[in-house]
Enzyme design. Structure first.
Site, PDB file in Angstrom:
ATOM      1  N   PRO A 187       0.720  -1.249  -0.088  1.00  0.00           N
ATOM      2  CA  PRO A 187       0.194  -0.130  -0.037  1.00  0.00           C
ATOM      3  C   PRO A 187       1.005   1.389   0.059  1.00  0.00           C
ATOM      4  O   PRO A 187       0.224   2.371  -0.166  1.00  0.00           O
ATOM      5  CB  PRO A 187      -0.883  -0.201   1.289  1.00  0.00           C
ATOM      6  CG  PRO A 187      -0.234  -1.165   2.099  1.00  0.00           C
ATOM      7  CD  PRO A 187       0.481  -2.050   1.135  1.00  0.00           C
ATOM      8  N   GLU A 191       1.804  -8.376   8.940  1.00  0.00           N
ATOM      9  CA  GLU A 191       2.202  -6.552   8.781  1.00  0.00           C
ATOM     10  C   GLU A 191       3.139  -6.227   7.888  1.00  0.00           C
ATOM     11  O   GLU A 191       3.103  -4.850   7.589  1.00  0.00           O
ATOM     12  CB  GLU A 191       2.845  -6.260  10.349  1.00  0.00           C
ATOM     13  CG  GLU A 191       1.818  -6.161  11.498  1.00  0.00           C
ATOM     14  CD  GLU A 191       0.717  -5.301  11.076  1.00  0.00           C
ATOM     15  OE1 GLU A 191      -0.403  -5.390  11.056  1.00  0.00           O
ATOM     16  OE2 GLU A 191       1.289  -3.835  10.892  1.00  0.00           O
ATOM     17  N   ARG A 201      -3.622  -7.876 -20.083  1.00  0.00           N
ATOM     18  CA  ARG A 201      -4.442  -7.338 -21.125  1.00  0.00           C
ATOM     19  C   ARG A 201      -3.609  -6.569 -22.080  1.00  0.00           C
ATOM     20  O   ARG A 201      -4.415  -6.145 -23.123  1.00  0.00           O
ATOM     21  CB  ARG A 201      -5.865  -7.098 -20.513  1.00  0.00           C
ATOM     22  CG  ARG A 201      -5.810  -5.988 -19.684  1.00  0.00           C
ATOM     23  CD  ARG A 201      -7.069  -5.738 -19.172  1.00  0.00           C
ATOM     24  NE  ARG A 201      -7.956  -4.864 -19.937  1.00  0.00           N
ATOM     25  CZ  ARG A 201      -9.288  -5.467 -20.389  1.00  0.00           C
ATOM     26  NH1 ARG A 201      -9.730  -6.786 -20.012  1.00  0.00           N
ATOM     27  NH2 ARG A 201      -9.801  -4.676 -21.274  1.00  0.00           N
ATOM     28  N   ASP A 235     -10.871   1.042 -23.969  1.00  0.00           N
ATOM     29  CA  ASP A 235     -11.055   1.184 -22.579  1.00  0.00           C
ATOM     30  C   ASP A 235     -11.017   2.290 -22.214  1.00  0.00           C
ATOM     31  O   ASP A 235     -10.035   3.299 -22.487  1.00  0.00           O
ATOM     32  CB  ASP A 235     -10.221   0.067 -22.164  1.00  0.00           C
ATOM     33  CG  ASP A 235     -10.667  -1.472 -22.150  1.00  0.00           C
ATOM     34  OD1 ASP A 235     -11.774  -1.582 -22.289  1.00  0.00           O
ATOM     35  OD2 ASP A 235      -9.823  -2.187 -22.010  1.00  0.00           O
TER      36      ASP A 235
HETATM   37  C1  LIG Z   1      -2.255  -6.127   5.961  1.00  0.00           C
HETATM   38  S1  LIG Z   1      -0.890  -5.735   4.596  1.00  0.00           S
HETATM   39  C2  LIG Z   1       0.436  -4.991   5.496  1.00  0.00           C
HETATM   40  C3  LIG Z   1       0.167  -3.405   5.374  1.00  0.00           C
HETATM   41  C4  LIG Z   1       1.432  -2.532   6.093  1.00  0.00           C
HETATM   42  N1  LIG Z   1       1.277  -3.009   7.592  1.00  0.00           N
HETATM   43  C5  LIG Z   1       1.226  -1.176   5.835  1.00  0.00           C
HETATM   44  O1  LIG Z   1       0.582  -0.513   6.689  1.00  0.00           O
HETATM   45  O2  LIG Z   1       1.745  -0.821   5.001  1.00  0.00           O
HETATM   46  C6  LIG Z   1      -0.321  -7.224   3.913  1.00  0.00           C
HETATM   47  C7  LIG Z   1       0.198  -7.230   2.547  1.00  0.00           C
HETATM   48  O3  LIG Z   1      -1.112  -7.115   1.648  1.00  0.00           O
HETATM   49  C8  LIG Z   1      -0.426  -6.336   0.558  1.00  0.00           C
HETATM   50  N2  LIG Z   1      -1.303  -5.265   0.386  1.00  0.00           N
HETATM   51  C9  LIG Z   1      -2.081  -4.573   1.318  1.00  0.00           C
HETATM   52  N3  LIG Z   1      -2.765  -3.633   0.754  1.00  0.00           N
HETATM   53  C10 LIG Z   1      -2.157  -3.441  -0.422  1.00  0.00           C
HETATM   54  C11 LIG Z   1      -2.353  -2.350  -1.577  1.00  0.00           C
HETATM   55  N4  LIG Z   1      -3.076  -1.419  -1.400  1.00  0.00           N
HETATM   56  N5  LIG Z   1      -1.638  -2.567  -2.612  1.00  0.00           N
HETATM   57  C12 LIG Z   1      -0.908  -3.385  -2.752  1.00  0.00           C
HETATM   58  N6  LIG Z   1      -0.553  -4.581  -1.785  1.00  0.00           N
HETATM   59  C13 LIG Z   1      -1.510  -4.289  -0.768  1.00  0.00           C
HETATM   60  C14 LIG Z   1       0.858  -6.054   0.642  1.00  0.00           C
HETATM   61  O4  LIG Z   1       1.802  -7.008   0.020  1.00  0.00           O
HETATM   62  C15 LIG Z   1       1.285  -6.208   2.325  1.00  0.00           C
HETATM   63  O5  LIG Z   1       2.458  -6.534   2.440  1.00  0.00           O
END
Ligand SMILES: C[S@@+](CC[C@H](N)C(=O)[O-])C[C@H]1O[C@@H](n2cnc3c(N)ncnc32)[C@H](O)[C@@H]1O
Length: 237
Positions: free
Chosen positions: A86, A113, A150, A165
């Site tokens: 994220p 996490e 795609r 698209d």
């Molecule tokens: C619970 S999340 C961890 C979030 C992290 N503690 C933070 O606050 O940045 C677990 C995993 O889900 C994936 N993930 C969660 N949200 C995401 C997003 N918006 N985009 C891409 N991957 C995401 C990532 O690989 C991340 O390591």
């Protein structure tokens, strides 16, 4: 193109890869996708992949050793290495198009996490699927893979088109209708029933401009607009 996915949930990824457009692209060998279970690369007898964070705090962190081992054993270091997070740059059309020209993508999916920073530091880029947190990077990997695959030439059949698209030409797509021509008192616009392709194209383009102006006006700043487009937009405003 070759895509390797590293995840703790291979079945989540594999299930989607069999379906629809991506399934067909894999079947036609336009893309090869290999999914690796990070747990298979843990060397301890309990197959541990996570540990608590140094300095304290909630949750568990994916350990570096199994991930490095998976990269080593599968010769993945030379690919374009993406960590889904994220905290990364937001995925968009241009990014998907750019990644679709790569020969080899390696996608690392986090869980818990997050992932030990020493792994993140080895990646070429971090990509986010939006400003929210989901529990599992495997889900995010499907969004990324679909958006990228795609864009590979020949992946879409005759009935589908990436050029039309949303975002492809900087605008949102025009409204679409199918049969019946009237449903519960709502009619399909006459122009679409008339068979005049030039008029239909013009109507669709105007609708695209209108929709983009109403919903995503910021896209118009970057879109390539003709003089006619600007006149149309001024009229709508
Ligand atoms: C619970 S999340 C961890 C979030 C992290 N503690 C933070 O606050 O940045 C677990 C995993 O889900 C994936 N993930 C969660 N949200 C995401 C997003 N918006 N985009 C891409 N991957 C995401 C990532 O690989 C991340 O390591």
């Amino acid at each position: 193109m070759k895509i390797d996915v590293l995840t703790l949930f291979p079945s989540v990824v594999l299930a989607y890869l069999k379906e629809s457009i991506i399934g067909r692209a894999v079947g036609r060998e336009l893309v090869q996708i290999d999914v690796h279970n990070i747990r298979d690369y843990s060397s301890d007898k309990h197959k541990t992949v996570d540990d608590s964070p140094y300095g304290g705090g909630p949750g568990m962190i994916l350990k570096p050793e199994p991930i490095f081992e998976a990269f080593d054993k599968n010769d993945l270091w030379k690919g374009r290495k993406i960590f889904l997070s994220p905290q990364g740059n937001s995925l968009n059309h241009n990014m998907a198009e750019r990644l679709s020209t790569e020969k080899h993508l390696v996608i690392l999916c986090g869980h818990y996490e997050g992932v030990d920073q020493r792994v993140c530091d080895k990646m070429d880029e971090e990509i986010s699927i939006g400003d929210y947190v989901i529990s599992n990077g495997a889900v995010a990997s499907l969004v990324l893979i679909d958006a990228v695959v795609r864009q590979i030439p020949e992946v879409l059949g005759n009935c589908e088109s990436v050029e039309k698209d949303s975002f492809a030409n900087g605008l949102l797509e025009y409204p679409q209708y199918t049969r019946p021509a009237e449903f519960r008192g709502e009619k399909v616009p006459d122009i679409l029933l008339g068979g005049n392709h030039k008029l239909i194209e013009e109507w669709r383009h105007t609708q695209s401009l209108k929709k983009t102006l109403l919903r995503r006006p910021e896209l118009l700043e970057k879109a390539k607009l003709s003089r006619d487009d600007k006149l149309i937009l001024n009229k709508i405003k």
